[in-house]
Motif scaffolding. Structure first.
Motif, PDB file in Angstrom:
ATOM      1  N   ALA A 121       0.863  -1.187   0.000  1.00 50.38           N
ATOM      2  CA  ALA A 121       0.000   0.000   0.000  1.00 50.38           C
ATOM      3  C   ALA A 121       0.894   1.228   0.000  1.00 50.38           C
ATOM      4  CB  ALA A 121      -0.940   0.009   1.200  1.00 50.38           C
ATOM      5  N   LEU A 122       0.320   2.361  -0.406  1.00 50.55           N
ATOM      6  CA  LEU A 122       1.074   3.608  -0.496  1.00 50.55           C
ATOM      7  C   LEU A 122       0.312   4.706   0.248  1.00 50.55           C
ATOM      8  CD1 LEU A 122       3.456   5.203  -1.848  1.00 50.55           C
ATOM      9  CD2 LEU A 122       1.882   5.673  -3.747  1.00 50.55           C
ATOM     10  N   VAL A 123       1.040   5.437   1.113  1.00 46.31           N
ATOM     11  CA  VAL A 123       0.488   6.614   1.783  1.00 46.31           C
ATOM     12  C   VAL A 123       1.137   7.840   1.152  1.00 46.31           C
ATOM     13  CG1 VAL A 123       0.251   7.851   3.977  1.00 46.31           C
ATOM     14  CG2 VAL A 123       0.148   5.341   3.936  1.00 46.31           C
ATOM     15  N   VAL A 124       0.320   8.778   0.681  1.00 49.26           N
ATOM     16  CA  VAL A 124       0.811   9.968  -0.026  1.00 49.26           C
ATOM     17  C   VAL A 124       0.471  11.203   0.791  1.00 49.26           C
ATOM     18  CG1 VAL A 124       0.718  11.315  -2.156  1.00 49.26           C
ATOM     19  CG2 VAL A 124       0.458   8.824  -2.238  1.00 49.26           C
ATOM     20  N   THR A 125       1.451  12.085   1.002  1.00 47.85           N
ATOM     21  CA  THR A 125       1.179  13.298   1.769  1.00 47.85           C
ATOM     22  C   THR A 125       2.008  14.476   1.269  1.00 47.85           C
ATOM     23  OG1 THR A 125       1.133  14.276   3.995  1.00 47.85           O
ATOM     24  CG2 THR A 125       2.936  12.770   3.529  1.00 47.85           C
ATOM     25  N   GLY A 126       1.407  15.662   1.331  1.00 47.90           N
ATOM     26  CA  GLY A 126       2.182  16.887   1.180  1.00 47.90           C
ATOM     27  C   GLY A 126       2.162  17.568  -0.175  1.00 47.90           C
ATOM     28  N   PHE A 127       1.476  17.029  -1.169  1.00 54.01           N
ATOM     29  CA  PHE A 127       1.491  17.692  -2.473  1.00 54.01           C
ATOM     30  C   PHE A 127       0.258  17.282  -3.277  1.00 54.01           C
ATOM     31  CE2 PHE A 127       3.318  13.600  -3.210  1.00 54.01           C
ATOM     32  CZ  PHE A 127       3.044  13.259  -4.521  1.00 54.01           C
ATOM     33  N   ALA A 128      -0.052  18.103  -4.293  1.00 55.29           N
ATOM     34  CA  ALA A 128      -1.184  17.826  -5.170  1.00 55.29           C
ATOM     35  C   ALA A 128      -0.730  16.924  -6.317  1.00 55.29           C
ATOM     36  CB  ALA A 128      -1.755  19.137  -5.712  1.00 55.29           C
ATOM     37  N   VAL A 129      -1.424  15.838  -6.545  1.00 56.09           N
ATOM     38  CA  VAL A 129      -1.084  14.882  -7.601  1.00 56.09           C
ATOM     39  C   VAL A 129      -1.738  15.334  -8.910  1.00 56.09           C
ATOM     40  CG1 VAL A 129      -1.248  12.483  -8.346  1.00 56.09           C
ATOM     41  CG2 VAL A 129      -0.908  13.014  -5.922  1.00 56.09           C
ATOM     42  N   ASN A 130      -0.928  15.464  -9.977  1.00 55.45           N
ATOM     43  CA  ASN A 130      -1.496  15.884 -11.251  1.00 55.45           C
ATOM     44  C   ASN A 130      -2.082  14.692 -12.013  1.00 55.45           C
ATOM     45  OD1 ASN A 130       0.590  14.605 -12.790  1.00 55.45           O
ATOM     46  ND2 ASN A 130       1.906  16.391 -12.507  1.00 55.45           N
ATOM     47  N   ASP A 131      -2.686  14.958 -13.161  1.00 55.60           N
ATOM     48  CA  ASP A 131      -3.415  13.923 -13.894  1.00 55.60           C
ATOM     49  C   ASP A 131      -2.506  12.782 -14.344  1.00 55.60           C
ATOM     50  OD1 ASP A 131      -5.803  15.256 -13.573  1.00 55.60           O
ATOM     51  OD2 ASP A 131      -5.721  16.261 -15.527  1.00 55.60           O
ATOM     52  N   ASP A 132      -1.307  13.112 -14.848  1.00 53.38           N
ATOM     53  CA  ASP A 132      -0.383  12.065 -15.286  1.00 53.38           C
ATOM     54  C   ASP A 132       0.033  11.194 -14.099  1.00 53.38           C
ATOM     55  OD1 ASP A 132      -0.461  12.873 -17.907  1.00 53.38           O
ATOM     56  OD2 ASP A 132       1.332  14.139 -17.761  1.00 53.38           O
ATOM     57  N   GLU A 133       0.250  11.811 -12.953  1.00 51.86           N
ATOM     58  CA  GLU A 133       0.661  11.058 -11.766  1.00 51.86           C
ATOM     59  C   GLU A 133      -0.480  10.184 -11.242  1.00 51.86           C
ATOM     60  OE1 GLU A 133       3.919  14.400 -10.276  1.00 51.86           O
ATOM     61  OE2 GLU A 133       1.898  14.382  -9.448  1.00 51.86           O
ATOM     62  N   VAL A 147      -2.976  11.752   2.807  1.00 49.19           N
ATOM     63  CA  VAL A 147      -2.976  12.524   4.048  1.00 49.19           C
ATOM     64  C   VAL A 147      -2.935  14.002   3.692  1.00 49.19           C
ATOM     65  CG1 VAL A 147      -1.692  13.098   6.147  1.00 49.19           C
ATOM     66  CG2 VAL A 147      -1.888  10.710   5.416  1.00 49.19           C
ATOM     67  N   ASN A 148      -3.931  14.742   4.162  1.00 48.71           N
ATOM     68  CA  ASN A 148      -4.012  16.195   3.930  1.00 48.71           C
ATOM     69  C   ASN A 148      -3.935  16.558   2.448  1.00 48.71           C
ATOM     70  OD1 ASN A 148      -4.389  16.775   6.616  1.00 48.71           O
ATOM     71  ND2 ASN A 148      -2.231  17.184   7.031  1.00 48.71           N
ATOM     72  N   ALA A 149      -4.708  15.851   1.630  1.00 48.50           N
ATOM     73  CA  ALA A 149      -4.778  16.148   0.201  1.00 48.50           C
ATOM     74  C   ALA A 149      -6.183  16.637  -0.134  1.00 48.50           C
ATOM     75  CB  ALA A 149      -4.435  14.915  -0.626  1.00 48.50           C
ATOM     76  N   SER A 150      -6.259  17.614  -1.028  1.00 41.48           N
ATOM     77  CA  SER A 150      -7.566  18.149  -1.400  1.00 41.48           C
ATOM     78  C   SER A 150      -8.245  17.313  -2.480  1.00 41.48           C
ATOM     79  CB  SER A 150      -7.414  19.597  -1.896  1.00 41.48           C
ATOM     80  OG  SER A 150      -6.493  19.665  -2.974  1.00 41.48           O
ATOM     81  N   ASP A 151      -7.471  16.619  -3.300  1.00 39.44           N
ATOM     82  CA  ASP A 151      -8.004  15.790  -4.383  1.00 39.44           C
ATOM     83  C   ASP A 151      -8.027  14.332  -3.920  1.00 39.44           C
ATOM     84  OD1 ASP A 151      -8.674  14.436  -6.652  1.00 39.44           O
ATOM     85  OD2 ASP A 151      -7.133  15.331  -7.921  1.00 39.44           O
ATOM     86  N   LEU A 152      -9.205  13.741  -3.869  1.00 35.82           N
ATOM     87  CA  LEU A 152      -9.337  12.374  -3.353  1.00 35.82           C
ATOM     88  C   LEU A 152      -9.679  11.367  -4.440  1.00 35.82           C
ATOM     89  CD1 LEU A 152     -11.441  13.242  -0.158  1.00 35.82           C
ATOM     90  CD2 LEU A 152      -8.955  13.230  -0.433  1.00 35.82           C
ATOM     91  N   THR A 153      -9.576  11.768  -5.703  1.00 31.94           N
ATOM     92  CA  THR A 153     -10.025  10.907  -6.793  1.00 31.94           C
ATOM     93  C   THR A 153      -9.086   9.725  -7.051  1.00 31.94           C
ATOM     94  OG1 THR A 153      -8.899  12.320  -8.418  1.00 31.94           O
ATOM     95  CG2 THR A 153     -11.215  12.806  -7.939  1.00 31.94           C
ATOM     96  N   TYR A 154      -7.863   9.787  -6.567  1.00 35.36           N
ATOM     97  CA  TYR A 154      -6.897   8.728  -6.877  1.00 35.36           C
ATOM     98  C   TYR A 154      -6.668   7.773  -5.707  1.00 35.36           C
ATOM     99  CZ  TYR A 154      -3.653  11.500  -4.075  1.00 35.36           C
ATOM    100  OH  TYR A 154      -3.066  12.181  -3.047  1.00 35.36           O
ATOM    101  N   CYS A 155      -7.337   8.006  -4.574  1.00 33.98           N
ATOM    102  CA  CYS A 155      -7.073   7.185  -3.388  1.00 33.98           C
ATOM    103  C   CYS A 155      -8.354   6.481  -2.935  1.00 33.98           C
ATOM    104  CB  CYS A 155      -6.500   8.034  -2.259  1.00 33.98           C
ATOM    105  SG  CYS A 155      -7.601   9.361  -1.722  1.00 33.98           S
ATOM    106  N   GLN A 156      -8.178   5.452  -2.145  1.00 39.28           N
ATOM    107  CA  GLN A 156      -9.316   4.711  -1.611  1.00 39.28           C
ATOM    108  C   GLN A 156      -9.678   5.147  -0.187  1.00 39.28           C
ATOM    109  OE1 GLN A 156      -6.550   2.721  -3.120  1.00 39.28           O
ATOM    110  NE2 GLN A 156      -7.711   3.395  -4.918  1.00 39.28           N
ATOM    111  N   ALA A 157      -8.791   5.906   0.450  1.00 42.63           N
ATOM    112  CA  ALA A 157      -9.052   6.419   1.793  1.00 42.63           C
ATOM    113  C   ALA A 157      -8.222   7.676   2.005  1.00 42.63           C
ATOM    114  CB  ALA A 157      -8.721   5.374   2.859  1.00 42.63           C
TER     115      ALA A 157
END
Length: 340
Positions: A121-133, A147-157
């Motif tokens: 599993a991967l925990v992502v924090t601290g930056f906005a993920v762009n479409d390619d990412e 964690v503390n991300a405004s865009d939740l479309t790429y994560c399951q939690a």
């Protein structure tokens, strides 16, 4: 001396390597006496089961990866990692850390995807993920917790705090103490641009100052490691025709430095100016700083719990969690001065 192998343990215990593997991994259908014999032989031979071998058998790496843009030595990431380990270690999981502290490191991660097949599993924090990412993360086909991300479309939690609302609460609290002239001191972020996201705390400050009809004396951004820059910035703030009586600061660490510089300049805190930090870090407690606390270690624990649930193929009871912050008054914020 050669390191003991699983074959050595099997011979010493008088069982098959298959039985040794099951016994050491705590699997069912191994007699208690046999398990005890295997464990005794492994201990005497100082044998440690191979994590890679266990991964082949289970299809899991027993690792969770953390992808962060923050300084690994920073307070928030340190507390976040403590919380992750609090939950992952007892569950038999390791934590692998990937830092993207520059555009080059970020490009390298999303080009090579080192966490792919090297974590469950991967925990992502601290930056906005762009479409390619987002597309790259989706192709990894693993659970993702943000964690503390405004865009939740790429994560399951996701686990978040309300940075914007929290900073607005600080402004309201200081306004209730009679303050009408405010300023904000933030960090000079070396990672700029829309791809790195925005500072929601500054927006919370700006919107609330406007909403309450308060006077914004300015927003200033400094390098928290450059005391000369901080001294120059504070000198310019103190020289304003209408000096602020309340200062909102991006973090406790930066606020602690500001307190020292102000006091060296002969400015009384909070009699002349109130200073309010953000985080609830150890630095705040040490200097009695008024601060907005965020439970970073708890956030890490929640992120780890969500990750383990997703790894097991289950859906967390709460997929998107907003963790409350708490306003903690200290000795650095008081009523607005009445002599000016």
């Amino acid at each position: 001396m050669a390191r003991a192998t699983i074959d050595d343990v099997a011979r010493a215990a008088g069982v098959s390597t298959f039985t040794v593997s099951r016994a050491l991994r705590g699997k069912e259908h191994v007699a208690a006496a046999t398990r005890a014999k295997v464990l005794k032989a492994a201990q005497e031979l100082n044998y440690t089961a191979s994590r890679s071998a266990a991964s082949l058998a289970s299809g899991r790496t027993n690792r969770v990866a953390l992808l962060s843009r923050e300084r690994i030595s920073g307070w928030f990431i340190g507390e976040l990692m403590e919380g992750l380990v609090d939950v992952l270690a007892p569950a038999g999981y390791d934590l692998t850390i990937y830092r993207i502290g520059s555009a080059e490191e970020r490009s390298g991660f999303f080009t090579n995807l080192p966490a792919n097949r090297n974590a469950d599993a991967l925990v992502v924090t601290g930056f906005a993920v762009n479409d390619d990412e987002k597309r790259a993360l989706t192709r990894m086909n693993m659970p993702i917790v943000s964690v503390n991300a405004s865009d939740l479309t790429y994560c399951q939690a996701s686990i978040v705090i309300d940075d914007e609302g929290s900073e607005a609460s600080v402004v309201r609290y200081l306004a209730a103490l009679g303050h009408r002239r405010f300023c904000y001191v933030g960090r000079l972020d070396p990672l700029t641009g829309d791809d790195w996201g925005f500072d929601a705390r500054t927006r919370g400050y700006q919107d609330e100052v406007t909403e309450l009809g308060l006077h914004d004396c300015g927003m200033f951004f400094v390098d928290a490691t450059d005391r000369a820059s901080i001294r120059q910035t504070l000198a310019s703030i103190l020289a304003l025709p209408e000096r602020p009586t309340a200062m909102c600061v991006w973090s406790d660490q930066l606020a602690a430095v500001i307190l020292n510089v102000l006091r060296a300049m002969g400015v009384r805190v909070p009699q002349d100016i109130s200073v309010f930090g953000f985080d609830g870090s150890d630095a705040a407690a040490t200097v009695g700083l008024s601060t907005m606390t965020q439970p970073a270690r708890r956030i890490g624990r929640l992120a780890a719990q969500r990750a383990l649930t997703l790894i097991d193929g289950k859906t967390p009871e709460e997929t998107h969690t907003v963790v409350p912050t708490a306003l903690e008054p200290g000795s650095t914020a008081g009523p607005a001065p009445t002599d000016r």
